[in-house]
Scaffold this active site. Structure first.
Site, PDB file in Angstrom:
ATOM      1  N   GLY A  20       0.804  -1.172  -0.031  1.00 18.54           N
ATOM      2  CA  GLY A  20       0.155   0.039   0.000  1.00 18.54           C
ATOM      3  C   GLY A  20       0.704   1.355  -0.076  1.00 18.54           C
ATOM      4  O   GLY A  20       0.606   2.055  -0.710  1.00 18.54           O
ATOM      5  N   SER A 133       0.518  -7.415  -8.878  1.00 15.26           N
ATOM      6  CA  SER A 133       1.741  -8.403  -8.941  1.00 15.26           C
ATOM      7  C   SER A 133       2.984  -7.650  -8.957  1.00 15.26           C
ATOM      8  O   SER A 133       3.041  -6.502  -9.766  1.00 15.26           O
ATOM      9  CB  SER A 133       1.591  -9.598 -10.102  1.00 15.26           C
ATOM     10  OG  SER A 133       2.928 -10.186  -9.817  1.00 15.26           O
ATOM     11  N   LYS A 187      -5.462 -13.308 -11.346  1.00 16.99           N
ATOM     12  CA  LYS A 187      -4.174 -13.184 -10.473  1.00 16.99           C
ATOM     13  C   LYS A 187      -4.154 -14.557  -9.799  1.00 16.99           C
ATOM     14  O   LYS A 187      -2.842 -14.798  -9.528  1.00 16.99           O
ATOM     15  CB  LYS A 187      -4.723 -11.858  -9.243  1.00 16.99           C
ATOM     16  CG  LYS A 187      -3.484 -11.657  -8.358  1.00 16.99           C
ATOM     17  CD  LYS A 187      -2.010 -11.582  -8.918  1.00 16.99           C
ATOM     18  CE  LYS A 187      -0.963 -11.540  -8.228  1.00 16.99           C
ATOM     19  NZ  LYS A 187      -0.862 -11.753  -6.875  1.00 16.99           N
ATOM     20  N   HIS A 190      -2.116 -16.538 -12.104  1.00 14.73           N
ATOM     21  CA  HIS A 190      -0.829 -15.935 -12.119  1.00 14.73           C
ATOM     22  C   HIS A 190       0.060 -16.711 -10.967  1.00 14.73           C
ATOM     23  O   HIS A 190       1.053 -17.076 -11.329  1.00 14.73           O
ATOM     24  CB  HIS A 190      -0.848 -14.413 -12.213  1.00 14.73           C
ATOM     25  CG  HIS A 190       0.493 -13.851 -11.655  1.00 14.73           C
ATOM     26  ND1 HIS A 190       0.960 -13.937 -10.461  1.00 14.73           N
ATOM     27  CD2 HIS A 190       1.316 -13.043 -12.547  1.00 14.73           C
ATOM     28  CE1 HIS A 190       2.164 -13.178 -10.401  1.00 14.73           C
ATOM     29  NE2 HIS A 190       2.413 -12.861 -11.622  1.00 14.73           N
ATOM     30  N   ASN A 191      -0.487 -16.699  -9.899  1.00 14.99           N
ATOM     31  CA  ASN A 191       0.299 -17.254  -8.765  1.00 14.99           C
ATOM     32  C   ASN A 191       0.388 -18.775  -8.712  1.00 14.99           C
ATOM     33  O   ASN A 191       1.311 -19.144  -8.504  1.00 14.99           O
ATOM     34  CB  ASN A 191      -0.468 -16.884  -7.471  1.00 14.99           C
ATOM     35  CG  ASN A 191      -0.098 -15.443  -6.975  1.00 14.99           C
ATOM     36  OD1 ASN A 191       0.011 -14.582  -7.765  1.00 14.99           O
ATOM     37  ND2 ASN A 191      -0.186 -15.034  -5.564  1.00 14.99           N
ATOM     38  N   GLU A 194       3.070 -19.231 -10.914  1.00 10.38           N
ATOM     39  CA  GLU A 194       4.386 -18.898 -10.088  1.00 10.38           C
ATOM     40  C   GLU A 194       4.814 -20.049  -9.208  1.00 10.38           C
ATOM     41  O   GLU A 194       6.053 -20.060  -9.305  1.00 10.38           O
ATOM     42  CB  GLU A 194       3.787 -17.739  -9.236  1.00 10.38           C
ATOM     43  CG  GLU A 194       4.865 -16.924  -8.219  1.00 10.38           C
ATOM     44  CD  GLU A 194       4.436 -16.022  -7.326  1.00 10.38           C
ATOM     45  OE1 GLU A 194       3.602 -14.902  -7.902  1.00 10.38           O
ATOM     46  OE2 GLU A 194       4.400 -16.011  -6.146  1.00 10.38           O
ATOM     47  N   LYS A 265       0.556 -18.968   1.156  1.00 10.10           N
ATOM     48  CA  LYS A 265      -0.667 -18.259   1.566  1.00 10.10           C
ATOM     49  C   LYS A 265      -2.011 -18.657   1.116  1.00 10.10           C
ATOM     50  O   LYS A 265      -2.903 -18.159   1.490  1.00 10.10           O
ATOM     51  CB  LYS A 265      -0.597 -16.769   1.248  1.00 10.10           C
ATOM     52  CG  LYS A 265       0.689 -16.144   2.070  1.00 10.10           C
ATOM     53  CD  LYS A 265       0.502 -14.529   2.308  1.00 10.10           C
ATOM     54  CE  LYS A 265       1.881 -13.839   2.387  1.00 10.10           C
ATOM     55  NZ  LYS A 265       2.428 -13.746   1.158  1.00 10.10           N
TER      56      LYS A 265
HETATM   57  C1  6PG Z   1       3.071 -11.311  -6.611  1.00 12.77           C
HETATM   58  C2  6PG Z   1       3.307 -12.438  -5.891  1.00 12.77           C
HETATM   59  C3  6PG Z   1       2.379 -11.932  -4.424  1.00 12.77           C
HETATM   60  C4  6PG Z   1       3.070 -12.852  -3.081  1.00 12.77           C
HETATM   61  C5  6PG Z   1       2.368 -14.134  -3.327  1.00 12.77           C
HETATM   62  C6  6PG Z   1       3.068 -15.133  -2.324  1.00 12.77           C
HETATM   63  O1  6PG Z   1       2.273 -11.479  -7.651  1.00 12.77           O
HETATM   64  O2  6PG Z   1       3.372 -10.190  -6.524  1.00 12.77           O
HETATM   65  O3  6PG Z   1       2.548 -13.615  -6.206  1.00 12.77           O
HETATM   66  O4  6PG Z   1       0.995 -12.070  -4.804  1.00 12.77           O
HETATM   67  O5  6PG Z   1       4.212 -12.770  -3.179  1.00 12.77           O
HETATM   68  O6  6PG Z   1       1.057 -14.200  -2.740  1.00 12.77           O
HETATM   69  O7  6PG Z   1       2.378 -16.153  -2.464  1.00 12.77           O
HETATM   70  P1  6PG Z   1       2.737 -17.401  -1.291  1.00 12.77           P
HETATM   71  O8  6PG Z   1       2.969 -16.867  -0.039  1.00 12.77           O
HETATM   72  O9  6PG Z   1       1.405 -18.247  -1.341  1.00 12.77           O
HETATM   73  O10 6PG Z   1       3.974 -18.000  -1.764  1.00 12.77           O
END
Ligand code: 6PG
Length: 474
Positions: A20, A133, A187, A190-191, A194, A265
């Protein structure tokens, strides 16, 4: 009640944590006057300390914060996903006026966003669920943003968001994603991508370190070299740097001192859960989620490790592995993105999101955690054919996969025979081999279901459903 800002500030942020605070500073850099609110006065003080000009103002009371904003108010929440978002909305909504715009920029579960959007629209408020992100650096210097929900409200904030987003080839990494909770759905996927890319990098690290006895510096150099070619990506770039950073307390390279139990998370898990609901196979993401879970069973792993014959000796030519690994990595990377895009295309049809997959690939090329050179290839594939059922059917991508298939087979086979677990690599390879099978052994599963449960089966070359009176067994 008028305050000294006289309802003149452009943008308000609730939640002055890392994301933020940095997003506000980014807005201020682009000439917007902004207000930040946090219940915690220390966070407000921290924001004020970092203020470089008089565009940024901190508040510890909600009334004063809201009075400072011009109408219609644009208020973004960047607070931890879950019940805190509902609590903030419950505090805030009664003080907002019809036409005000509320943006949830956190990693909210898209089903929560759907519920909140309906509730807020009944109150005449405009809601945008937006994936953001890029972490701290992205928020400060230019994130990738995935806003979904009320289109008119998006048009109101579009110029502002285009100014603060990352830019690639002159294009801002933000676009209107679609109605409802589509921004948070995108999103989430996306994760998921990731998670799988991170697990792929971790498996490559394991083979290089434990199989080929690479030093940290050699891994830093190799990943940097990969990063300058077709594997170029933010995640590889940061990984090459990780291998050079020392732990000041021990003098070791820090990563060697870090526990192997990885946290999460929830966004990766949600990707798998919702993909299963939609019956879209994304096994590379599923196994990456499971591997984080498995990593937490440290005691069990220690115990079994002592008892099991888990000797790991690299079998095969070392130089050859180093070369094949780059090609196998690329093969995996292509299929990880492809699974994510397949999920988006199916979700789009199911939920009526009308997603523009080319645009999504375009805005992921900069600012976000999964940014990579390969997203340019995805972008052009969807420009060529916006209705492409699956990226593996794009001729350019198909060539890339066929070119990498041998290496993926060799690396996975050698890893497995040498005793090294490579769950994402093996899963991705099996995904591709299965997807490329015109006949799978699932006919037998049909027969078994009918045998024990009279669930019926279909036949090839004959319409209808059939049941057999299978032989009795004792
Ligand atoms: C992003 C990341 C961000 C965060 C993840 C971490 O796109 O900037 O994905 O959202 O770092 O949520 O996720 P975990 O804690 O589940 O690994």
């Amino acid at each position: 009640m008028e305050n000294r800002y006289g309802g003149k500030l452009h943008f308000g942020m609730i939640g002055l944590g890392t994301m933020g605070r940095n997003l506000l500073l980014n807005l201020a850099d682009h000439g917007y006057s902004v207000a930040g609110y946090d219940k915690n006065p220390e966070q407000v003080q921290r924001l004020e300390k970092e203020i470089a000009n008089d565009q940024v103002h901190g508040f510890t009371t909600l009334d004063a914060f809201l009075d400072a904003l011009q109408s219609p108010r644009v208020v973004m929440m960047l607070v931890p996903a879950g019940p805190i978002v509902d609590a903030v909305i419950a505090d805030l909504a009664p003080h907002l006026a019809k036409g005000d715009i509320l943006i949830d920029g956190g990693n909210s579960k898209f089903t929560d966003t759907d519920r909140r959007a309906k509730m807020l629209s009944d109150q005449g408020l405009n809601f945008i669920g937006m994936g953001v992100s890029g972490g701290e650096e992205g928020a400060r210097r230019g994130p990738s943003m995935m806003p979904g929900g009320n289109l008119e409200a998006y048009h109101h904030v579009q110029t502002m968001f285009e100014a603060i987003a990352a830019h690639v080839k002159g294009d801002p990494c933000v676009t209107y994603i679609g109605p409802g909770a589509s921004g948070h759905f995108v999103k989430m996927v996306h994760n998921g991508i990731e998670y799988a890319l991170m697990q792929l990098i971790a498996e490559s690290y394991s083979l290089l370190k434990n199989g080929l006895n690479f030093t940290n510096q050699e891994m830093a150099d190799l990943f940097q070299q990969w990063n300058s070619g077709r594997l170029g990506s933010y995640l590889l770039e940061i990984t090459s740097v990780i291998f050079t950073v020392k732990n000041p307390d021990t003098g070791h390279i820090l990563v060697d001192d870090i526990s192997d139990q990885a946290k999460a998370k929830g966004t990766g898990k949600w990707t798998s859960q919702f993909a299963m609901d939609l019956q879209v196979p994304i096994p590379s993401i599923d196994i990456a989620v499971s591997m984080r879970d498995l990593s937490k069973y440290g005691d069990l792993r220690q115990q079994l490790g002592k008892q099991s014959n888990s000797e790991r000796i690299w079998e095969g030519d070392r130089q050859a592995l180093k070369e094949s690994l780059e090609r196998a990595f690329f093969f995996n990377l292509v299929l990880i993105y492809s699974q994510g895009m397949h999920l988006l295309s199916k979700a789009s049809a199911e939920y009526g999101y009308r997603l523009n997959l080319a645009d999504i690939a375009r805005i992921w090329r900069g600012g976000c955690i999964i940014r990579s050179h390969f997203l340019d290839t995805i972008y052009t594939a969807y420009l060529r054919d916006p209705d492409l059922e699956h990226l593996v059917l794009d001729p350019v991508i198909q060539n890339m996969l066929e070119e990498g298939l041998d290496a993926a087979r060799t690396v996975t086979a050698q890893a497995v025979t040498s005793g090294f677990p490579v769950p994402v690599m093996a899963t991705t390879l099996n995904y591709y081999l299965s997807l490329a099978s015109s006949r799978l052994p699932t006919n037998l599963i049909q027969a078994q279901r009918d045998f024990f449960g009279a669930h019926t089966y279909e036949l090839t070359g004959k319409e209808g459903v059939f049941h057999t009176e299978w032989p009795e067994i004792d």
